[in-house]
Design a protein around this motif. Structure first.
Motif, PDB file in Angstrom:
ATOM      1  N   ILE A  46       0.815  -1.216   0.000  1.00 38.35           N
ATOM      2  CA  ILE A  46       0.000   0.000   0.000  1.00 38.35           C
ATOM      3  C   ILE A  46       0.851   1.269   0.000  1.00 38.35           C
ATOM      4  N   GLY A  47       1.895   1.294   0.814  1.00 37.09           N
ATOM      5  CA  GLY A  47       2.808   2.449   0.836  1.00 37.09           C
ATOM      6  C   GLY A  47       2.177   3.691   1.447  1.00 37.09           C
ATOM      7  N   SER A  48       2.801   4.846   1.154  1.00 39.36           N
ATOM      8  CA  SER A  48       2.340   6.112   1.736  1.00 39.36           C
ATOM      9  C   SER A  48       1.163   6.665   0.948  1.00 39.36           C
ATOM     10  N   GLY A  49       0.479   7.645   1.553  1.00 41.65           N
ATOM     11  CA  GLY A  49      -0.651   8.279   0.868  1.00 41.65           C
ATOM     12  C   GLY A  49      -1.519   8.975   1.876  1.00 41.65           C
ATOM     13  N   THR A  50      -2.626   9.534   1.414  1.00 42.84           N
ATOM     14  CA  THR A  50      -3.573  10.142   2.356  1.00 42.84           C
ATOM     15  C   THR A  50      -4.240   9.002   3.134  1.00 42.84           C
ATOM     16  N   HIS A  51      -4.977   9.359   4.170  1.00 48.25           N
ATOM     17  CA  HIS A  51      -5.660   8.317   4.948  1.00 48.25           C
ATOM     18  C   HIS A  51      -6.639   7.547   4.071  1.00 48.25           C
ATOM     19  N   ALA A  52      -7.410   8.293   3.261  1.00 45.66           N
ATOM     20  CA  ALA A  52      -8.400   7.611   2.414  1.00 45.66           C
ATOM     21  C   ALA A  52      -7.706   6.685   1.423  1.00 45.66           C
ATOM     22  N   GLU A  53      -6.579   7.134   0.889  1.00 49.83           N
ATOM     23  CA  GLU A  53      -5.849   6.269  -0.054  1.00 49.83           C
ATOM     24  C   GLU A  53      -5.352   5.006   0.644  1.00 49.83           C
ATOM     25  N   GLN A  54      -4.745   5.188   1.819  1.00 50.58           N
ATOM     26  CA  GLN A  54      -4.207   4.010   2.520  1.00 50.58           C
ATOM     27  C   GLN A  54      -5.327   3.046   2.911  1.00 50.58           C
ATOM     28  N   VAL A  55      -6.397   3.607   3.490  1.00 50.96           N
ATOM     29  CA  VAL A  55      -7.483   2.726   3.953  1.00 50.96           C
ATOM     30  C   VAL A  55      -8.196   2.091   2.750  1.00 50.96           C
ATOM     31  N   GLY A  56      -8.507   2.910   1.748  1.00 50.19           N
ATOM     32  CA  GLY A  56      -9.233   2.404   0.574  1.00 50.19           C
ATOM     33  C   GLY A  56      -8.436   1.341  -0.169  1.00 50.19           C
ATOM     34  N   ASN A  57      -7.165   1.629  -0.412  1.00 51.24           N
ATOM     35  CA  ASN A  57      -6.348   0.645  -1.144  1.00 51.24           C
ATOM     36  C   ASN A  57      -6.174  -0.643  -0.338  1.00 51.24           C
ATOM     37  N   THR A  58      -6.043  -0.490   0.979  1.00 51.41           N
ATOM     38  CA  THR A  58      -5.912  -1.698   1.816  1.00 51.41           C
ATOM     39  C   THR A  58      -7.193  -2.531   1.728  1.00 51.41           C
ATOM     40  N   MET A  59      -8.351  -1.860   1.774  1.00 54.22           N
ATOM     41  CA  MET A  59      -9.622  -2.610   1.700  1.00 54.22           C
ATOM     42  C   MET A  59      -9.734  -3.377   0.375  1.00 54.22           C
ATOM     43  N   ILE A  60      -9.365  -2.716  -0.701  1.00 50.43           N
ATOM     44  CA  ILE A  60      -9.457  -3.384  -2.017  1.00 50.43           C
ATOM     45  C   ILE A  60      -8.576  -4.635  -2.038  1.00 50.43           C
ATOM     46  N   GLU A  61      -7.369  -4.506  -1.518  1.00 51.67           N
ATOM     47  CA  GLU A  61      -6.422  -5.628  -1.600  1.00 51.67           C
ATOM     48  C   GLU A  61      -6.721  -6.735  -0.582  1.00 51.67           C
ATOM     49  N   ILE A  62      -7.121  -6.351   0.641  1.00 53.13           N
ATOM     50  CA  ILE A  62      -7.373  -7.399   1.656  1.00 53.13           C
ATOM     51  C   ILE A  62      -8.636  -8.175   1.293  1.00 53.13           C
ATOM     52  N   GLU A  63      -9.565  -7.531   0.605  1.00 48.13           N
ATOM     53  CA  GLU A  63     -10.779  -8.247   0.193  1.00 48.13           C
ATOM     54  C   GLU A  63     -10.418  -9.422  -0.715  1.00 48.13           C
ATOM     55  N   LYS A  64      -9.459  -9.197  -1.604  1.00 46.89           N
ATOM     56  CA  LYS A  64      -9.043 -10.284  -2.509  1.00 46.89           C
ATOM     57  C   LYS A  64      -8.433 -11.431  -1.701  1.00 46.89           C
ATOM     58  N   VAL A  65      -7.612 -11.077  -0.706  1.00 44.58           N
ATOM     59  CA  VAL A  65      -6.961 -12.117   0.111  1.00 44.58           C
ATOM     60  C   VAL A  65      -8.026 -12.895   0.901  1.00 44.58           C
ATOM     61  N   ILE A  66      -8.991 -12.177   1.459  1.00 41.80           N
ATOM     62  CA  ILE A  66     -10.041 -12.846   2.255  1.00 41.80           C
ATOM     63  C   ILE A  66     -10.859 -13.780   1.356  1.00 41.80           C
ATOM     64  N   MET A  67     -11.186 -13.312   0.161  1.00 38.73           N
ATOM     65  CA  MET A  67     -11.990 -14.155  -0.739  1.00 38.73           C
ATOM     66  C   MET A  67     -11.228 -15.410  -1.127  1.00 38.73           C
ATOM     67  N   ARG A  68      -9.935 -15.261  -1.308  1.00 41.05           N
ATOM     68  CA  ARG A  68      -9.138 -16.416  -1.718  1.00 41.05           C
ATOM     69  C   ARG A  68      -8.877 -17.379  -0.548  1.00 41.05           C
ATOM     70  N   GLU A  69      -8.557 -16.820   0.610  1.00 44.68           N
ATOM     71  CA  GLU A  69      -8.127 -17.660   1.732  1.00 44.68           C
ATOM     72  C   GLU A  69      -9.289 -18.170   2.585  1.00 44.68           C
ATOM     73  N   LYS A  70     -10.417 -17.463   2.545  1.00 48.80           N
ATOM     74  CA  LYS A  70     -11.600 -17.836   3.336  1.00 48.80           C
ATOM     75  C   LYS A  70     -11.249 -18.192   4.797  1.00 48.80           C
ATOM     76  N   PRO A  71     -10.724 -17.221   5.548  1.00 50.66           N
ATOM     77  CA  PRO A  71     -10.345 -17.515   6.941  1.00 50.66           C
ATOM     78  C   PRO A  71     -11.569 -17.589   7.857  1.00 50.66           C
ATOM     79  N   ASP A  72     -11.377 -18.228   9.022  1.00 53.95           N
ATOM     80  CA  ASP A  72     -12.411 -18.192  10.059  1.00 53.95           C
ATOM     81  C   ASP A  72     -12.317 -16.889  10.845  1.00 53.95           C
TER      82      ASP A  72
END
Ligand code: UD1
Length: 382
Positions: free
Chosen positions: A70-96
């Motif tokens: 994610i790197g540096s950025g405004t708060h919205a950029e950091q939070v928004g980009n993290t949400m986009i990327e972690i969603e992919k990981v959650i969908m793939r890994e399907k954690p409890d």
């Protein structure tokens, strides 16, 4: 059971290390069906080697399974980009479970995304409140705690904060401070380090070494370092007072360094004979410095806590704290001095005469991580 745990910025690394260790210990004796599959995600908010890699290496944290870069950025950029990327990981890994720590942007982004995907969320270091909504971390704490299924608190004040917000008892568990697990596991190694070798390994300015008492300082909060009108009087106080009493050692955060340069203050500080500016230190180096310091000046929440356990008299350059248990009125080592140079000067003089007095708040015993894992293993949905 599959658990994803998340780190993003420097203060997260010392909180996740003991939790990963606790999973490894549990897995050694667990049957095959009960073994925990652990996936580590680094959002990449902190990416410099000295802000990230050094902590993975020093604290034996395994390489992240996913780095979201994610790197540096405004708060919205950091939070928004993290949400986009972690969603992919959650969908793939399907954690409890997703386990988040502390109060950085990764904590917020990953707890929100997990809950939207109906993944249970556990927050380690829940219930801290500064009451100051101008702090991005306070927003991160409020949202994460509102959504999490398990809220693991470091102290009893945090339990009462959560209850005041209407959170039911069944979601809350008092486990102690997980950072102190890391402190206790690494204290002996830190004590063996030589202060002048640390300076030599991390200097910017060269040719200075430690002699006698020293003050240790860290500053990184936007409220202290982003405006010249606030930062400059603090610097003047350091130059004119602290540095004329003793050496000042200052491992400098990238944000503070960038602003010192922008405000034309950097040369003055680095050329002062009694001020030693260092690169960001690794965990053991910083712990060694804290053990040796006569006084700490900081705006870091984690250092306030470490000063309490080590007994280092501490001036906290903030007007409020989400960690009141670290204040002297609650038995801790720290006092709030804000960022007004006159107030800092007054408390600095009072603090110089205080002796080191280590304190151990309840359950800050080095065994918090196993209680965190127990809470997850014992969780009942209804
Ligand atoms: C973040 C956390 C804060 C935590 C602090 C510890 C949030 C909202 N804030 O603040 O709670 O106390 O980490 O350090 O999550 N930079 C680098 N290299 C890096 C990382 C950052 O040079 O590896 C510079 C960049 O110029 C960046 C600035 O530092 O813009 C600030 O970094 P950022 O991640 O936005 O927030 P921190 O101030 O570090």
């Amino acid at each position: 059971m599959k658990i994803i745990s998340v780190v993003g910025a420097r203060p997260n690394f010392m909180k996740i290390a003991p939790f990963i260790h606790a999973i490894a210990v549990y897995n050694k004796t667990a049957t095959k069906e009960k073994t925990i599959e652990h996936v580590l995600v680094h959002t990449g908010q902190h990416y410099d080697d000295r802000m990230s890699k050094a902590f993975f290496e020093g604290l034996n944290i395994p390489d992240a399974d996913f780095n979201l870069n994610i790197g540096s950025g405004t708060h919205a950029e950091q939070v928004g980009n993290t949400m986009i990327e972690i969603e992919k990981v959650i969908m793939r890994e399907k954690p409890d479970w997703i386990v988040v720590v502390g109060d950085v942007n990764a904590t917020l982004a990953c707890s929100v995304t997990a809950k939207k995907e109906w993944v249970k969320c556990c927050h380690i270091e829940a219930g801290l409140r500064s009451g100051d909504l101008k702090m991005p971390e306070e927003i991160n704490r409020l949202v994460t705690d509102r959504l999490s299924d398990i809220l693991l608190t470091p102290d009893r004040i945090s339990i009462s904060n959560l209850k005041k917000e209407g959170i039911e008892d069944k979601h809350i568990e008092f486990v102690g401070n997980i950072m102190i697990d890391t402190l206790e596991a690494n204290r002996i190694k830190a004590e063996s380090l030589d202060i002048n070798k640390i300076i030599l390994n991390n200097w910017f300015d060269g040719a200075k070494s430690n002699e006698g008492d020293f003050a240790l300082m860290t500053l990184h909060r936007p409220s202290n370092v982003d405006e010249k009108e606030i930062f400059e009087p603090i610097i003047e106080f350091l130059l004119n007072e602290v540095a004329s009493d003793m050496q000042l050692i200052w491992p400098i955060h990238p944000r503070a360094k960038k602003n010192l340069e922008a405000f034309g203050l950097y040369e003055k500080v680095i050329n002062h004979p009694n001020i030693i500016i260092l690169q960001p230190l690794n965990y053991h180096e910083m712990l060694r410095m804290n053990i040796g310091a006569r006084i700490m000046l900081t705006d870091s929440g984690g250092l306030q806590e470490e000063c309490t356990v080590l007994g280092t008299p501490c001036l906290t350059l903030r007007w409020n704290t989400e960690r009141p248990i670290t204040l002297r009125e609650h038995g801790g080592a720290s006092v709030l001095v804000g960022n007004n140079a006159e107030r800092i000067r007054q408390e600095y003089r009072n603090t110089l005469i205080i002796e080191r007095k280590p304190q151990r708040p309840e359950l800050w015993d080095g065994n918090t991580a196993s209680r965190c894992l127990e809470a997850i293993l014992n969780y009942k949905e209804n």
